[in-house]
Design a protein around this motif. Structure first.
Motif, PDB file in Angstrom:
ATOM      1  N   GLY A  45       0.803  -1.218   0.000  1.00 23.64           N
ATOM      2  CA  GLY A  45       0.000   0.000   0.000  1.00 23.64           C
ATOM      3  C   GLY A  45       0.831   1.261   0.000  1.00 23.64           C
ATOM      4  N   ASN A  46       0.495   2.182   0.879  1.00 21.12           N
ATOM      5  CA  ASN A  46       1.240   3.441   0.920  1.00 21.12           C
ATOM      6  C   ASN A  46       2.289   3.442   2.027  1.00 21.12           C
ATOM      7  N   SER A  47       2.945   2.314   2.207  1.00 23.71           N
ATOM      8  CA  SER A  47       4.055   2.211   3.149  1.00 23.71           C
ATOM      9  C   SER A  47       5.149   3.205   2.752  1.00 23.71           C
ATOM     10  N   PRO A  48       5.698   3.951   3.715  1.00 20.55           N
ATOM     11  CA  PRO A  48       6.814   4.843   3.386  1.00 20.55           C
ATOM     12  C   PRO A  48       7.993   4.035   2.822  1.00 20.55           C
ATOM     13  N   LEU A  65      13.874   0.051   1.109  1.00 14.19           N
ATOM     14  CA  LEU A  65      13.267  -0.366   2.376  1.00 14.19           C
ATOM     15  C   LEU A  65      11.839   0.151   2.479  1.00 14.19           C
ATOM     16  N   ASN A  66      10.970  -0.697   3.035  1.00 12.71           N
ATOM     17  CA  ASN A  66       9.617  -0.254   3.344  1.00 12.71           C
ATOM     18  C   ASN A  66       9.112  -0.992   4.562  1.00 12.71           C
ATOM     19  N   GLU A  67       8.155  -0.371   5.254  1.00 15.14           N
ATOM     20  CA  GLU A  67       7.536  -1.020   6.404  1.00 15.14           C
ATOM     21  C   GLU A  67       6.680  -2.176   5.903  1.00 15.14           C
ATOM     22  N   LEU A  68       6.622  -3.229   6.712  1.00 13.18           N
ATOM     23  CA  LEU A  68       5.768  -4.366   6.376  1.00 13.18           C
ATOM     24  C   LEU A  68       4.338  -4.048   6.780  1.00 13.18           C
ATOM     25  N   ILE A  69       3.593  -3.544   5.840  1.00 11.57           N
ATOM     26  CA  ILE A  69       2.183  -3.235   6.059  1.00 11.57           C
ATOM     27  C   ILE A  69       1.405  -4.109   5.082  1.00 11.57           C
ATOM     28  N   PRO A  70       0.882  -5.243   5.537  1.00 15.36           N
ATOM     29  CA  PRO A  70       0.173  -6.130   4.614  1.00 15.36           C
ATOM     30  C   PRO A  70      -0.953  -5.394   3.910  1.00 15.36           C
ATOM     31  N   HIS A  71      -0.932  -5.472   2.609  1.00 12.54           N
ATOM     32  CA  HIS A  71      -1.937  -4.783   1.802  1.00 12.54           C
ATOM     33  C   HIS A  71      -1.861  -5.359   0.403  1.00 12.54           C
ATOM     34  N   GLU A  72      -2.966  -5.767  -0.122  1.00 13.08           N
ATOM     35  CA  GLU A  72      -3.010  -6.221  -1.509  1.00 13.08           C
ATOM     36  C   GLU A  72      -3.862  -5.227  -2.278  1.00 13.08           C
ATOM     37  N   GLY A  96      26.203  -9.587 -10.345  1.00 12.41           N
ATOM     38  CA  GLY A  96      25.779  -8.878  -9.152  1.00 12.41           C
ATOM     39  C   GLY A  96      25.098  -9.822  -8.181  1.00 12.41           C
ATOM     40  N   THR A  97      24.584  -9.277  -7.103  1.00 12.93           N
ATOM     41  CA  THR A  97      23.805 -10.063  -6.144  1.00 12.93           C
ATOM     42  C   THR A  97      22.478  -9.359  -5.896  1.00 12.93           C
ATOM     43  N   LEU A  98      21.461 -10.154  -5.640  1.00 10.90           N
ATOM     44  CA  LEU A  98      20.125  -9.643  -5.384  1.00 10.90           C
ATOM     45  C   LEU A  98      19.596 -10.302  -4.123  1.00 10.90           C
ATOM     46  N   THR A  99      19.024  -9.504  -3.238  1.00  3.92           N
ATOM     47  CA  THR A  99      18.400 -10.036  -2.032  1.00  3.92           C
ATOM     48  C   THR A  99      17.028  -9.401  -1.879  1.00  3.92           C
ATOM     49  N   ALA A 100      16.140 -10.128  -1.259  1.00  7.34           N
ATOM     50  CA  ALA A 100      14.812  -9.585  -0.955  1.00  7.34           C
ATOM     51  C   ALA A 100      14.251 -10.370   0.210  1.00  7.34           C
ATOM     52  N   GLY A 101      13.721  -9.662   1.191  1.00  4.15           N
ATOM     53  CA  GLY A 101      13.107 -10.345   2.319  1.00  4.15           C
ATOM     54  C   GLY A 101      12.991  -9.449   3.528  1.00  4.15           C
ATOM     55  N   ARG A 102      12.425 -10.041   4.581  1.00  2.00           N
ATOM     56  CA  ARG A 102      12.248  -9.314   5.833  1.00  2.00           C
ATOM     57  C   ARG A 102      13.620  -8.983   6.406  1.00  2.00           C
ATOM     58  N   ARG A 103      13.786  -7.757   6.834  1.00  3.12           N
ATOM     59  CA  ARG A 103      15.044  -7.332   7.441  1.00  3.12           C
ATOM     60  C   ARG A 103      15.067  -7.788   8.895  1.00  3.12           C
ATOM     61  N   ALA A 104      16.097  -8.526   9.250  1.00  2.00           N
ATOM     62  CA  ALA A 104      16.204  -9.093  10.598  1.00  2.00           C
ATOM     63  C   ALA A 104      16.082  -8.012  11.672  1.00  2.00           C
ATOM     64  N   GLY A 105      15.299  -8.302  12.692  1.00  2.00           N
ATOM     65  CA  GLY A 105      15.181  -7.408  13.835  1.00  2.00           C
ATOM     66  C   GLY A 105      14.356  -6.162  13.595  1.00  2.00           C
ATOM     67  N   SER A 106      13.591  -6.130  12.503  1.00  2.00           N
ATOM     68  CA  SER A 106      12.791  -4.932  12.248  1.00  2.00           C
ATOM     69  C   SER A 106      11.465  -5.324  11.609  1.00  2.00           C
ATOM     70  N   GLY A 107      10.616  -4.363  11.462  1.00  2.00           N
ATOM     71  CA  GLY A 107       9.347  -4.572  10.774  1.00  2.00           C
ATOM     72  C   GLY A 107       9.439  -4.093   9.342  1.00  2.00           C
ATOM     73  N   ASN A 108      10.626  -4.219   8.747  1.00  2.00           N
ATOM     74  CA  ASN A 108      10.841  -3.718   7.393  1.00  2.00           C
ATOM     75  C   ASN A 108      11.110  -4.845   6.404  1.00  2.00           C
ATOM     76  N   TRP A 109      10.786  -4.581   5.168  1.00  2.00           N
ATOM     77  CA  TRP A 109      11.114  -5.440   4.039  1.00  2.00           C
ATOM     78  C   TRP A 109      12.234  -4.727   3.297  1.00  2.00           C
ATOM     79  N   ALA A 110      13.228  -5.463   2.850  1.00  2.00           N
ATOM     80  CA  ALA A 110      14.338  -4.857   2.110  1.00  2.00           C
ATOM     81  C   ALA A 110      14.593  -5.618   0.825  1.00  2.00           C
ATOM     82  N   SER A 111      14.801  -4.878  -0.228  1.00  2.00           N
ATOM     83  CA  SER A 111      15.250  -5.426  -1.498  1.00  2.00           C
ATOM     84  C   SER A 111      16.605  -4.802  -1.763  1.00  2.00           C
ATOM     85  N   GLY A 112      17.555  -5.606  -2.169  1.00  2.00           N
ATOM     86  CA  GLY A 112      18.892  -5.065  -2.380  1.00  2.00           C
ATOM     87  C   GLY A 112      19.552  -5.602  -3.626  1.00  2.00           C
TER      88      GLY A 112
END
Length: 128
Positions: A45-48, A65-72, A96-112
Motif C-alpha cells: 500500500g502506501n508504506s513509506p 526499504l519499506n515497512e511491512l504493512i500487509p496490503h493487496e 551482481g547479487t540480489l536479495t529480498a526479504g524481511r530485514r532481521a530485527g525490524s518490521g521492514n522489508w528490504a530489497s537489495g
C-alpha cells in the motif's frame, strides 16, 4: 521527500562518489529499483519507502526499504511479468547479487542489489 498523487511517501539517500558503471549494469540497477517500488505499491500500500544508493569505489549497492504493512492492492493481480525471478537472471548476467526479504530485527522489508568490488561473486556454472 517525494509524495505521489496517492499520498505515498518516498525518500532517496545517495552516499559516496558516483562511479561510472557499464551500461548493462546501470540498466539492471534501474530495473532493480523499479521492481522493488512496483512490489511495494502492489503489496504494501502506501508504506513509506526509502531508496538508498551507495557508491564505494567500483562498487554500488541499492537498497529499497519499506515497512511491512500487509496490503493487496488491485495491482497485485495485474501483470504476468517476470518479477524477482526475471530480475535475478538480469543480476546474474552482470555478476551482481540480489536479495529480498524481511530485514532481521525490524518490521521492514528490504530489497537489495549489489555490483562491484564488495558485491562481486563468480558466475554460476550454468550455461556457456
Amino acid at each position: 521527500m517525494y509524495t505521489d498523487r496517492d499520498g505515498n511517501n518516498a525518500s532517496l539517500v545517495v552516499t559516496g562518489s558516483h562511479a561510472t558503471l557499464p551500461t548493462e549494469t546501470t540498466m539492471v540497477l534501474y530495473r532493480a529499483a523499479q521492481e522493488a517500488l512496483t512490489n511495494i505499491r502492489k503489496h504494501a500500500g502506501n508504506s513509506p519507502v526509502t531508496v538508498k544508493l551507495d557508491y564505494a569505489g567500483n562498487a554500488v549497492s541499492l537498497t529499497v526499504l519499506n515497512e511491512l504493512i500487509p496490503h493487496e492492492s488491485d495491482l497485485a493481480s495485474v501483470g504476468a511479468g517476470y518479477g524477482l525471478p526475471g530480475l535475478r537472471e538480469r543480476v546474474d548476467a552482470v555478476d551482481g547479487t540480489l536479495t529480498a526479504g524481511r530485514r532481521a530485527g525490524s518490521g521492514n522489508w528490504a530489497s537489495g542489489y549489489r555490483y562491484g568490488e564488495s558485491g562481486h561473486r563468480r558466475r554460476s556454472s550454468r550455461g556457456p
